[in-house]
Design an enzyme around this catalytic site. Structure first.
Site, PDB file in Angstrom:
ATOM      1  N   ASP A 193       0.825  -1.204   0.000  1.00 19.56           N
ATOM      2  CA  ASP A 193       0.000   0.000   0.000  1.00 19.56           C
ATOM      3  C   ASP A 193       0.868   1.266   0.000  1.00 19.56           C
ATOM      4  O   ASP A 193       1.878   1.320   0.704  1.00 19.56           O
ATOM      5  CB  ASP A 193      -0.880  -0.040   1.265  1.00 19.56           C
ATOM      6  N   GLU A 247       1.675  -0.157  -4.790  1.00 19.30           N
ATOM      7  CA  GLU A 247       0.778   0.960  -5.076  1.00 19.30           C
ATOM      8  C   GLU A 247       1.603   2.234  -4.969  1.00 19.30           C
ATOM      9  O   GLU A 247       2.060   2.595  -3.891  1.00 19.30           O
ATOM     10  CB  GLU A 247      -0.397   1.019  -4.090  1.00 19.30           C
TER      11      GLU A 247
END
Ligand code: CA
Ligand code: CA
Length: 508
Positions: A193, A247
């Site tokens: 993330d 990400e």
């Protein structure tokens, strides 16, 4: 020799919304276990699970309060293990979302850190006497006053998501343990993330502000990030045949691609392609990616995620033929595809009609900020509907229902099962084709953009994707056998007649 993930179609599962197995209105591992055969029938080879760790869920699990356990809403560790075993039995690998930029303010590390200025974990987070101008990516100041110890802590997202201080080597060592723990549990890799947001330095230069908009220059992609990404990739690869997808909080192709490859993470999410606001730029963007990744690295291919409006609304205007055109692009192009759950049955957006229905913290923030700016309640609701990520988070519309309970944790959308069956069959056929060598090998032959018509050859297959009005194209291949199409395409010895939004694969 391709790596397994280069031949894999991934499927993103938003944990609370896929399938409820115990009737409390929240998706869980028991529900997931029941649906493994469904995923096998669809043909996907990998699952990305959004965070399932204990969390107060201010940001639906992206605020982790314990890295070594399963949130009771989703079941037990045994439930997770049973699910992973069942997936593996069906030849499906499982990767887990790993959120290591920040933790929940309820995480024991932060509870200790904020207990006193001399606590050994004080420096595991970013504390300052005075804030700089950095804004949170959700809006508002990124600094929060802690009355107990009279300093500010840094949070690049919600106030309850406190950033870890990656300048402290103890933090890094602790995170390596977390990675090891989950790989030992049998997971096949990680989705990392907001990984370029790791706070690596102690420089706090004010971000520039252009036309009243803060430019996130010094609070992400900090010096040393490339080396850090290489280190993360290496550590995980050194353990075995695992997969990492990062990400990168950017929609700039140059920023996204530089972290992908053997000297970084395996792949990074191409928001330059997947999160575009309309389909107008898609063909041109794929053409740019075709050049950037011509060295054999792979981009990622997706049109949906839990953070954006569903492609059915955003890109396909609610049209089945366009949705199928997009899916054919995603599942035949050079890259690693990620199907977002529900996309394969043509699920539409859920739009909260009131703040009572709003679940996403980003929507709530937008509402509060609009009110602070003097907007009316109605205007604030419109702003929140614009920003909310609830749109893509409505529960999967299963024929038997999402839950035994009448109410799911978030509003539901009206299913269209006939459409769902047609879309599913189309995805299934595409994924089956994608498994053949033609579509796994990197690169294209005869990649061509002609106005809104995109054509390319992959192995022995010609793919024609018409993003514009009905048109003809030259048939320079001669004998073409249609393998899969969304609309009726007519071929003669010289020409191929393509209706508007036609998508067709020919065997050459
Ligand atoms: Ca449940
Ligand atoms: Ca950070």
């Amino acid at each position: 020799m391709l790596k397994w993930w280069q031949e894999t179609v991934f499927y993103e599962i938003y944990m609370p919304s896929f399938k409820d197995g115990n009737g409390d209105g929240i998706g869980d591992f028991k529900g997931l276990l029941e649906k493994v055969p469904y995923l096998a029938e669809l043909g996907v080879g990998g699952i990305w699970l959004t965070p399932f760790y204990p969390s107060p869920k201010v940001d639906n699990g992206y605020d982790v309060s314990d890295y070594y356990a399963v949130d009771p809403d989703y079941g037990t560790m045994a439930d997770l293990e049973a699910f992973v075993a069942e997936a593996h039995r069906h030849g499906i690998r499982v990767i887990a979302d790993m959120v290591v930029n920040h933790v929940s303010t309820e995480h024991a590390w932060f509870v200790e850190s904020r207990s006193s200025r001399t606590n050994p974990k004080r420096d595991w987070f970013v504390w300052q006497d005075a804030p700089n101008n950095w804004e949170s990516f959700f809006g508002g100041s990124a600094w929060e006053w802690d009355a107990g110890t009279e300093q500010y802590y840094y949070h690049s997202f919600a106030t309850e998501q406190v950033d870890l201080n990656w300048a402290n080597p103890e933090v890094e060592r602790e995170i390596w343990k977390v990675f090891d723990f989950w790989l030992d549990k049998g997971l096949d890799g990680f989705r990392l993330d907001v990984i370029n947001n790791l706070t690596l330095t102690r420089d706090f230069m004010d971000n520039p502000v252009v036309d009243g908009e803060q430019q996130h220059v010094f609070d992400k992609d900090q010096p040393g990030m490339m080396a850090k990404m290489a280190e993360i990739g290496e550590r995980i690869r050194a353990r075995g045949d695992y997969f990492t997808v990062g990400e990168i909080s950017s929609d700039n192709l140059a920023e996204i691609e530089r972290y992908a490859g053997s000297d970084g993470l395996d792949v990074t999410f191409n928001f330059n392609f997947g999160s575009v606001a309309s389909r107008d730029g898609i063909v041109a963007e794929l053409a740019r990616m075709q050049q950037v990744y011509a060295d054999g690295r792979m981009p990622t291919l997706f049109f949906g995620s839990h953070d954006m409006s569903r492609s059915w609304n955003r890109l396909a205007d609610g049209r089945e033929d366009v949705a199928q055109l997009l899916s054919m692009l995603m599942l035949t192009a050079h890259g690693v595809p990620f199907v977002y759950f529900g996309e394969e049955i043509g699920m539409a957006d859920f739009v909260p009609e009131s703040m009572r229905e709003m679940r996403d913290v980003q929507g709530v923030y937008a509402y509060e900020l609009a009110l602070q700016d003097g907007k009316s309640e109605h205007e604030a609701l419109v702003a929140a509907q614009e920003k909310t990520r609830d749109k893509a988070r409505a529960p999967m519309t299963w024929p038997e229902g999402f839950s035994d309970k009448t109410e799911a944790w978030i509003g539901e959308v009206t299913p269209d099962f006939a459409r769902g069956q047609r879309m599913f069959a189309f995805y299934q056929a595409l994924i089956a084709l994608r498994k053949t060598a033609d579509f796994c090998e990197p690169g294209y032959r005869d990649f061509k953009v002609d106005g809104e018509l995109l054509t390319y050859v992959r192995g022995e297959h010609l793919v024609c994707l018409n993003f514009g009005a009905a048109r003809e194209m030259e048939n320079k291949w001669g004998d073409l056998t249609p393998v899969l199409a969304n609309l009726d395409v007519v071929v003669d010895a010289d020409r191929i007649m393509l209706p508007a939004f036609a998508a067709v694969i020919f065997k050459i």
